[in-house]
Design a protein around this motif. Sequence first.
Motif, PDB file in Angstrom:
ATOM      1  N   UNK A 286      13.118   3.060  17.043  1.00  0.00           N
ATOM      2  CA  UNK A 286      12.140   4.694  17.730  1.00  0.00           C
ATOM      3  C   UNK A 286      11.066   3.976  17.601  1.00  0.00           C
ATOM      4  N   UNK A 287      10.309   3.565  18.213  1.00  0.00           N
ATOM      5  CA  UNK A 287       8.319   3.235  17.664  1.00  0.00           C
ATOM      6  C   UNK A 287       8.458   2.746  16.213  1.00  0.00           C
ATOM      7  N   UNK A 288       8.992   1.170  16.731  1.00  0.00           N
ATOM      8  CA  UNK A 288       8.875   0.171  15.213  1.00  0.00           C
ATOM      9  C   UNK A 288       7.229   0.081  16.118  1.00  0.00           C
ATOM     10  N   UNK A 289       5.966   0.411  14.395  1.00  0.00           N
ATOM     11  CA  UNK A 289       5.188  -0.038  14.159  1.00  0.00           C
ATOM     12  C   UNK A 289       4.780  -1.015  13.174  1.00  0.00           C
ATOM     13  N   UNK A 290       5.083  -1.270  12.400  1.00  0.00           N
ATOM     14  CA  UNK A 290       5.091  -2.689  11.820  1.00  0.00           C
ATOM     15  C   UNK A 290       5.942  -3.419  11.962  1.00  0.00           C
ATOM     16  N   UNK A 291       5.137  -5.311  11.268  1.00  0.00           N
ATOM     17  CA  UNK A 291       5.760  -5.924  11.321  1.00  0.00           C
ATOM     18  C   UNK A 291       5.504  -7.180  10.535  1.00  0.00           C
ATOM     19  N   UNK A 292       6.488  -8.072  10.212  1.00  0.00           N
ATOM     20  CA  UNK A 292       5.807  -9.045   9.093  1.00  0.00           C
ATOM     21  C   UNK A 292       7.042 -10.387   9.065  1.00  0.00           C
ATOM     22  N   UNK A 293       6.322 -10.747   8.900  1.00  0.00           N
ATOM     23  CA  UNK A 293       7.445 -12.678   8.647  1.00  0.00           C
ATOM     24  C   UNK A 293       7.290 -13.303   7.167  1.00  0.00           C
ATOM     25  N   UNK A 294       8.707 -13.717   6.032  1.00  0.00           N
ATOM     26  CA  UNK A 294       9.018 -14.013   5.655  1.00  0.00           C
ATOM     27  C   UNK A 294       8.438 -15.685   5.302  1.00  0.00           C
ATOM     28  N   UNK A 295       8.383 -16.340   3.964  1.00  0.00           N
ATOM     29  CA  UNK A 295       8.630 -18.107   4.422  1.00  0.00           C
ATOM     30  C   UNK A 295       9.980 -18.341   4.769  1.00  0.00           C
ATOM     31  N   UNK A 296      11.081 -17.993   5.206  1.00  0.00           N
ATOM     32  CA  UNK A 296      12.025 -17.927   6.065  1.00  0.00           C
ATOM     33  C   UNK A 296      11.873 -18.416   7.314  1.00  0.00           C
ATOM     34  N   UNK A 340       3.914  -9.114   4.016  1.00  0.00           N
ATOM     35  CA  UNK A 340       6.024  -9.799   2.909  1.00  0.00           C
ATOM     36  C   UNK A 340       4.994 -10.677   1.882  1.00  0.00           C
ATOM     37  N   UNK A 341       5.536 -10.858   0.366  1.00  0.00           N
ATOM     38  CA  UNK A 341       4.045 -12.041  -0.079  1.00  0.00           C
ATOM     39  C   UNK A 341       5.169 -13.536  -0.306  1.00  0.00           C
ATOM     40  N   UNK A 342       4.284 -14.265  -0.930  1.00  0.00           N
ATOM     41  CA  UNK A 342       5.254 -15.155  -1.339  1.00  0.00           C
ATOM     42  C   UNK A 342       6.997 -15.440  -2.024  1.00  0.00           C
ATOM     43  N   UNK A 343       6.600 -14.060  -2.582  1.00  0.00           N
ATOM     44  CA  UNK A 343       7.862 -14.781  -3.627  1.00  0.00           C
ATOM     45  C   UNK A 343       8.835 -13.686  -2.558  1.00  0.00           C
ATOM     46  N   UNK A 344       8.868 -13.516  -1.017  1.00  0.00           N
ATOM     47  CA  UNK A 344       9.371 -12.387  -0.209  1.00  0.00           C
ATOM     48  C   UNK A 344       9.410 -11.473  -0.837  1.00  0.00           C
ATOM     49  N   UNK A 345       9.615 -10.878  -1.040  1.00  0.00           N
ATOM     50  CA  UNK A 345       8.876  -9.420  -1.647  1.00  0.00           C
ATOM     51  C   UNK A 345       8.554  -8.320  -0.751  1.00  0.00           C
ATOM     52  N   UNK A 346       8.905  -7.215  -0.533  1.00  0.00           N
ATOM     53  CA  UNK A 346       8.649  -6.878   0.977  1.00  0.00           C
ATOM     54  C   UNK A 346       7.852  -5.197   0.535  1.00  0.00           C
ATOM     55  N   UNK A 347       6.668  -4.730   1.097  1.00  0.00           N
ATOM     56  CA  UNK A 347       5.801  -3.822   1.122  1.00  0.00           C
ATOM     57  C   UNK A 347       5.728  -2.895   2.254  1.00  0.00           C
ATOM     58  N   UNK A 348       5.318  -2.464   2.067  1.00  0.00           N
ATOM     59  CA  UNK A 348       5.674  -0.833   2.614  1.00  0.00           C
ATOM     60  C   UNK A 348       4.258   0.200   2.589  1.00  0.00           C
ATOM     61  N   UNK A 349       3.618   0.970   3.255  1.00  0.00           N
ATOM     62  CA  UNK A 349       2.829   2.032   3.787  1.00  0.00           C
ATOM     63  C   UNK A 349       3.358   2.983   3.924  1.00  0.00           C
ATOM     64  N   UNK A 350       4.059   4.497   2.623  1.00  0.00           N
ATOM     65  CA  UNK A 350       4.913   4.849   2.744  1.00  0.00           C
ATOM     66  C   UNK A 350       3.816   6.363   3.301  1.00  0.00           C
ATOM     67  N   UNK A 351       3.471   6.497   4.592  1.00  0.00           N
ATOM     68  CA  UNK A 351       2.004   7.342   4.775  1.00  0.00           C
ATOM     69  C   UNK A 351       2.133   8.834   4.118  1.00  0.00           C
ATOM     70  N   UNK A 352       3.183   9.500   4.877  1.00  0.00           N
ATOM     71  CA  UNK A 352       2.869  11.320   4.922  1.00  0.00           C
ATOM     72  C   UNK A 352       3.098  10.800   3.329  1.00  0.00           C
ATOM     73  N   UNK A 353       3.570   9.860   2.385  1.00  0.00           N
ATOM     74  CA  UNK A 353       4.391  10.219   1.211  1.00  0.00           C
ATOM     75  C   UNK A 353       3.239   9.810   0.883  1.00  0.00           C
ATOM     76  N   UNK A 354       1.895   9.080   0.939  1.00  0.00           N
ATOM     77  CA  UNK A 354       0.380   8.564   0.214  1.00  0.00           C
ATOM     78  C   UNK A 354       0.919   8.284  -0.190  1.00  0.00           C
ATOM     79  N   UNK A 355       2.123   6.943  -0.328  1.00  0.00           N
ATOM     80  CA  UNK A 355       2.193   5.888  -1.510  1.00  0.00           C
ATOM     81  C   UNK A 355       2.267   4.411  -0.734  1.00  0.00           C
ATOM     82  N   UNK A 356       3.006   3.092  -1.264  1.00  0.00           N
ATOM     83  CA  UNK A 356       2.819   2.194  -1.563  1.00  0.00           C
ATOM     84  C   UNK A 356       4.436   1.590  -2.296  1.00  0.00           C
ATOM     85  N   UNK A 357       5.292   1.133  -1.800  1.00  0.00           N
ATOM     86  CA  UNK A 357       7.190   1.236  -1.980  1.00  0.00           C
ATOM     87  C   UNK A 357       6.898  -0.719  -1.558  1.00  0.00           C
TER      88      UNK A 357
END
Length: 756
Positions: A286-296, A340-357
């Motif tokens: 339902x309206x895909x917005x962000x996209x990222x690719x890991x090392x694999x 996604x960083x080099x250790x395959x950790x995933x960072x998400x901008x949680x916009x209305x909650x004004x935070x990063x998870x």
Amino acid sequence: MKYTNLLRYCLLGILVMAFSFFGYFAPALAAEASQYFPETKHTVSGKFLDYWRNNGGLPTYGYPITDAQMETDPETGKQFLTQWFERHRLELHPENAGTKYEVLAGLLGKDLRREALTVDPDFVKADVLYNNAYSKEVQWYFLETGHNLRFHFLEYWQQNGGLERFGYPISEEHKEVDPETGNVYVMQWFERARFESHPENAGTPYDVLLGLLGKQIKTPKADNVDFVWKIGGNYNGLKNPSEIAVDGQGNVYVADKDNNRIQKYDGSGKFISRWGSQGNEGGQFSAPFGIAVDRQGNIYVADWGNSRIQKFDGSGRFLLKWGSFGSGDGQFRDPYGIAVDGQDYVFVTDSVNHRIQKFDGKGNLLLKWGSQGNEAGQFNDPREVAMDGQGNVYVADMANHRIQKFDNNGKFLLKWGSFNTGDGQFLWPRGIAVDGQGNVYVVDSVRIQKFDGNGRFLLKWDSSGTGIAVDGQGNLFVADTNNNRVQKFDSNGRFLLKWGSGNNGDGQFSNPEGIAVDGQGNLFVVDRGNQRIQKFDQNGKFLTKWGSSGNEIIGIAVDRQGNVFVAGDVIQKFDTNGKFLLKWGSGGSGNGQFSWAYGIAVDGQGNVFVADTGNSRIQKFDGSGRLLSKWDSKGSGDGQFNWPNGIAIDGQGNVFVADANNNRIQKFDTNGKFLSKWDSAGGRVAVDERGNIFVADTGNSRIQKFDGSGRLLSKWGSSGSGDGQFNFTEGVAVDEQGNVYVADSGNNRIQKFRQR
């Protein structure tokens, strides 16, 4: 409906058994060589009966709906003995006597969709739609017609006669309204047939059925219409692409937001595959917005409307999902950006909650940081996030008009930017990316800026968008949202290439509204979002265009001489090729002034009637713009208006006005004398040669047809994007042959229907 289908298939089973029984005793009955069908009161005999029995019988061809008779083949112009069935037409070809081609199925698919072959986006030649998750044996591309045939439709095609029985595919798979039932199915057209996917029959032999093309041609419903073609709304293109990512092989993944899918290209813009559809199941969006690719090569998608993250392999195979709507740990409110960083950790901008998870690759929450504000480490609508090679996190803090940098554990490091257009300043920064050298690229509302890792300004160039990504060579890919395309630049901002079908090309639209047809069947469309007029022939072929940014344009009408009148802030008059002739009017409520002139029509004498919507009145002019009369009074009484937005005139000079906020159509004589009214929640109106009224019932996504007295004759359409469905019906027009054209504004296309 389910009961009817069940009964239908039970009868089919009985008949198939009966035919098997008949075949067992065939030698004893061979002399009869004919069969009478009481269901339709027709007989099938001789070679037609042999062909019918030996090639699928009732499930494939249906009952006979005519007797055998001599007819002219529309493809060749030659005459053959012909018999029609519910789903097919059989032709006897004596020139092929003694071969398996003595009886041939007619080219019904081409007969019905001949106009669509060169203009409808689903019928023009397509890209190769190869999905790496499946073998090539179940994905065929036919160079002969330039179309794909895949998966279950390919299996049915192969098992039931293939090229001999069905011909080549002449369209891609797409959603279309079945004219027999009014239901929407995934369909594909072939030279001789139409395949329909019936998921309600899954697990039975009837999950793919042939369309009732013979019946549609020979015994049409009197109260219905046939879909003919659409222009605009390109199936293979991008629609509001939001974000973009590049894998280690240089493949480009685009979040095609309004199409609810992911599209994959190589670095040169060549299409590779796509996946996804609207919904909330795994692999739907339902309206895909962000996209990222890991090392694999795994793909992570911020599924904005479903408040979750989804993970896929590089072929689009669904792997897992996590998240739900809320403010708790691991929940989201408008997840826009993902990295996604080099250790395959995933960072998400949680916009209305004004935070990063921060999560691991399995969706387990590791940490979170941020709150609403403008201090260091606080956010106001964070949109995109990017990582450098050292694991530092860069956030486009959009409403604070700045970039913030953190280490991998959320520790604040630095920030830069403020609201303005100077170097190092931002206007709503949305997209961010980091190259291999640690340079930071930021896209805002008007440009791209390049910084070093410490926020020092390096260079800038013009380009707007929402998403940005960098490949291993430092090339930048920008999701140019408003133009529905992807642009590629080198690291110094030099333009390299672009791809994607925007809404501003010839034959494409951005919110088409008004529509009109001249005496030769040429179609004129108000392409409102692009502030221009486009002209097409009656088959949908693009002819010319004119107009540019300036006056607002909404309504359109054509007189008997082919002059085109365009309504908006003023009335403008052009010849049929777009040459400007004159204009009149201005904003206001005085005589000859307008406030949102939505509707315009021309009578047989060349008089111009304008629905002056904001002023709740009708004004009548001669063809030179001289005011002749007006009738205006805001209210709900007879002859009064509240937001009149559509107007049409019949052959007797009667004027029909869509009185929108009063949910009715009013009828007047040419001098404004009230005659009658009837209920209708529609907007734009049109009148055919017989005096029937067609209303674009915008809120209900349909067209309604009335006679001149307001008696409802028929209606068609439903909400959706399939052929024959609508999303905000903004305009309607009828040509001299009774063909109906609809401006399907929300789907950015024009659809044509043929009255039966």
